[in-house]
Design a protein around this motif. Sequence first.
Motif, mmCIF file in Angstrom:
data_model
loop_
_atom_site.group_PDB
_atom_site.id
_atom_site.type_symbol
_atom_site.label_atom_id
_atom_site.label_comp_id
_atom_site.label_asym_id
_atom_site.label_seq_id
_atom_site.Cartn_x
_atom_site.Cartn_y
_atom_site.Cartn_z
ATOM 1 N N VAL A 267 0.860 -1.186 0.000
ATOM 2 C CA VAL A 267 0.000 0.000 0.000
ATOM 3 C C VAL A 267 0.894 1.233 0.000
ATOM 4 O O VAL A 267 1.674 1.444 0.935
ATOM 5 N N ALA A 268 0.801 2.019 -1.048
ATOM 6 C CA ALA A 268 1.477 3.306 -1.119
ATOM 7 C C ALA A 268 0.463 4.401 -0.826
ATOM 8 O O ALA A 268 -0.691 4.311 -1.244
ATOM 9 N N THR A 269 0.892 5.424 -0.115
ATOM 10 C CA THR A 269 -0.006 6.520 0.242
ATOM 11 C C THR A 269 0.358 7.775 -0.540
ATOM 12 O O THR A 269 1.530 8.179 -0.561
ATOM 13 N N VAL A 270 -0.621 8.357 -1.172
ATOM 14 C CA VAL A 270 -0.444 9.641 -1.855
ATOM 15 C C VAL A 270 -1.204 10.674 -1.043
ATOM 16 O O VAL A 270 -2.423 10.816 -1.171
ATOM 17 N N GLY A 271 -0.480 11.351 -0.169
ATOM 18 C CA GLY A 271 -1.091 12.322 0.735
ATOM 19 C C GLY A 271 -1.369 11.706 2.088
ATOM 20 O O GLY A 271 -2.533 11.448 2.430
ATOM 21 N N THR A 272 -0.307 11.466 2.869
ATOM 22 C CA THR A 272 -0.520 10.933 4.213
ATOM 23 C C THR A 272 -1.314 11.934 5.037
ATOM 24 O O THR A 272 -1.217 13.149 4.835
ATOM 25 N N THR A 273 -2.103 11.414 5.966
ATOM 26 C CA THR A 273 -2.976 12.301 6.728
ATOM 27 C C THR A 273 -2.192 13.230 7.642
ATOM 28 O O THR A 273 -2.650 14.329 7.945
ATOM 29 N N GLY A 274 -1.005 12.788 8.088
ATOM 30 C CA GLY A 274 -0.242 13.619 9.008
ATOM 31 C C GLY A 274 0.426 14.797 8.337
ATOM 32 O O GLY A 274 0.289 15.943 8.774
ATOM 33 N N THR A 275 1.158 14.533 7.249
ATOM 34 C CA THR A 275 1.967 15.589 6.637
ATOM 35 C C THR A 275 1.708 15.775 5.147
ATOM 36 O O THR A 275 2.326 16.636 4.528
ATOM 37 N N GLY A 276 0.845 14.965 4.557
ATOM 38 C CA GLY A 276 0.608 15.083 3.125
ATOM 39 C C GLY A 276 1.724 14.502 2.278
ATOM 40 O O GLY A 276 1.832 14.817 1.083
ATOM 41 N N ALA A 277 2.543 13.637 2.859
ATOM 42 C CA ALA A 277 3.665 13.043 2.121
ATOM 43 C C ALA A 277 3.156 12.132 1.019
ATOM 44 O O ALA A 277 2.088 11.524 1.129
ATOM 45 N N VAL A 278 3.957 12.019 -0.027
ATOM 46 C CA VAL A 278 3.618 11.187 -1.180
ATOM 47 C C VAL A 278 4.669 10.088 -1.321
ATOM 48 O O VAL A 278 5.846 10.371 -1.558
ATOM 49 N N ASP A 279 4.252 8.847 -1.148
ATOM 50 C CA ASP A 279 5.174 7.737 -1.336
ATOM 51 C C ASP A 279 5.626 7.676 -2.791
ATOM 52 O O ASP A 279 4.871 8.050 -3.700
ATOM 53 N N PRO A 280 6.847 7.206 -3.062
ATOM 54 C CA PRO A 280 7.369 7.141 -4.435
ATOM 55 C C PRO A 280 6.689 6.029 -5.237
ATOM 56 O O PRO A 280 7.200 4.910 -5.361
ATOM 57 N N VAL A 281 5.535 6.335 -5.784
ATOM 58 C CA VAL A 281 4.670 5.324 -6.395
ATOM 59 C C VAL A 281 5.366 4.611 -7.551
ATOM 60 O O VAL A 281 5.297 3.378 -7.671
ATOM 61 N N THR A 282 6.043 5.353 -8.410
ATOM 62 C CA THR A 282 6.673 4.726 -9.576
ATOM 63 C C THR A 282 7.736 3.728 -9.157
ATOM 64 O O THR A 282 7.809 2.610 -9.694
ATOM 65 N N ASP A 283 8.571 4.083 -8.206
ATOM 66 C CA ASP A 283 9.602 3.159 -7.722
ATOM 67 C C ASP A 283 8.976 1.947 -7.043
ATOM 68 O O ASP A 283 9.451 0.815 -7.196
ATOM 69 N N LEU A 284 7.929 2.182 -6.279
ATOM 70 C CA LEU A 284 7.265 1.065 -5.610
ATOM 71 C C LEU A 284 6.583 0.155 -6.628
ATOM 72 O O LEU A 284 6.560 -1.076 -6.457
#
Length: 524
Positions: A267-284
């Motif tokens: 599970v990759a997160t695009v916009g974490t609830t805490g800080t709005g971080a975006v996991d590196p979806v393409t690499d994952l």
Amino acid sequence: MTGDAPSAGTGSPAGVSPAAGPVPSARPASPDETPRPYRPGELALSAEEMRAAGHHAVDLVVQRLCTAADGPPHAVAGPAELQTLLGEPLPEDGGDLTGLLDHIAQDVLPLGIRFDHPRCFAFVPTTGNYPAVLADLLSTAHLSVPGAWLVGSGPTRVELTALDWLKELLGLPGHWGGLFVSGGSVANLTALAAARDHHLGGDLTGARLYCSTQAHPSVARAVHLLGLGRDQLVALEPDAGQRLDPRDLAARLDADLGAGLRPFAVVATVGTTGTGAVDPVTDLARLCRRHGLWLHVDGAHGAAFALSARGHGLRDALGHADSLTFDPHKWLFQPYETGCVLVRDPELLRATFRMARHHLDTGYLHPAQARHDEVNLDDLGPQQSRGLRALKVWLSLKTFGAAAFRRAVDHGLRLSDHAAARITAHPDLDLTSTPGLGILTFRCRPPGSPTDPAAVDRLQQSVSDAVRATGEALLLTTRVRGRTVLRMCTINPATTTADIDATLALVARAAREAEPPRNISDRT
């Protein structure tokens, strides 16, 4: 008048094939009979009573929407007070509907967070919109159920069209499919159920699902509901940017495979609830393809970033996923409940949820099975009786146009940039995470503030409480790298830079006026 359209009151409705049969006309009422079913006393009101209450309800709605900035962004009552207000016996006899609407609108519904207040920065505030309110009214009146085509062909087509529009907004290929659900939690559950069935079948032995500790709690809840143990969810610590690190994930995958375990999804997160971080979806995604894993992207909040000019690159990344969660009731400004799950291969949803798979002995639902090119949306998800959530999205996009929503997303991004610049320039405030998708975090460190970490944490909480107590703004806390911080989500289209500045001034004043928190060693 030109054309061959049927005269009013004759023929079939537009788009209805004559093969479907004539639309039955209403039985004319006899002179001494009120038209059915609107006979007072039989769970119905007269036409006059309905119009009077309906006009009053619309007035209440318009007043609410036009006064969103009035009063505090948060109001709360205690359990005892609400028990006195609402804890009444079952009413055996009915009452006046108009008066009841006033009671609920004035005394009950305002007790909570006013998410559309321009100084509400808590959680992921939504604003809703008036066309969506009317959409709920109409779909409810028509008892619309986009479940089986036989039950609601028109509502189903509305949902399919709205899904097509969402795919276009997010840059997803046309062959993707899915359905509207109540929100991100059910969307995550739905996608991960398909991933489980596709990769594991009925054997969950040794299964492992991976995410970061910044993932939404609904991921852990989905794991539980899918029959997996908590030890089968591997939550990895994030990198310095609060993102899931592909290198750490790769190392853990190698270790688990070497131990004979069965990784099946990430599970990759695009916009974490805490800080709005975006996991590196393409690499994952690249890592998942190497190991044959399902990649689910939880973009409940952040997928809407793809609407903006600066988020255009996200569109390609989302297309690498196997499934995606998107919540229009967040950054697409829809009322609750308006969530969505989209998958690369809709047949995998059908394999998990199709009604025929779960039939028992009864043939009760057999007449509603889809035929030919009909679509039964209840074959794609866990819910059979479904409200027409899609009509809210359809009607608001038709009313305002996609460009208005793109501008609103851009506005939220500019507000977070403005807030970050103000915090960076303020001597009493420290930015603790860079703005991420309209979300940023920071801490108060006024002169003379404590240095003990626990005392600094308590200061942030006391500042949040003090700002909320003023009734002028609402921002809450979260934790970043184990420390308590203040958090702002700036996506409200009605919020201005003046609202940001005024709220930060409240924060700084509250921090300076706060009673100095005692260090842990000072406690008695």
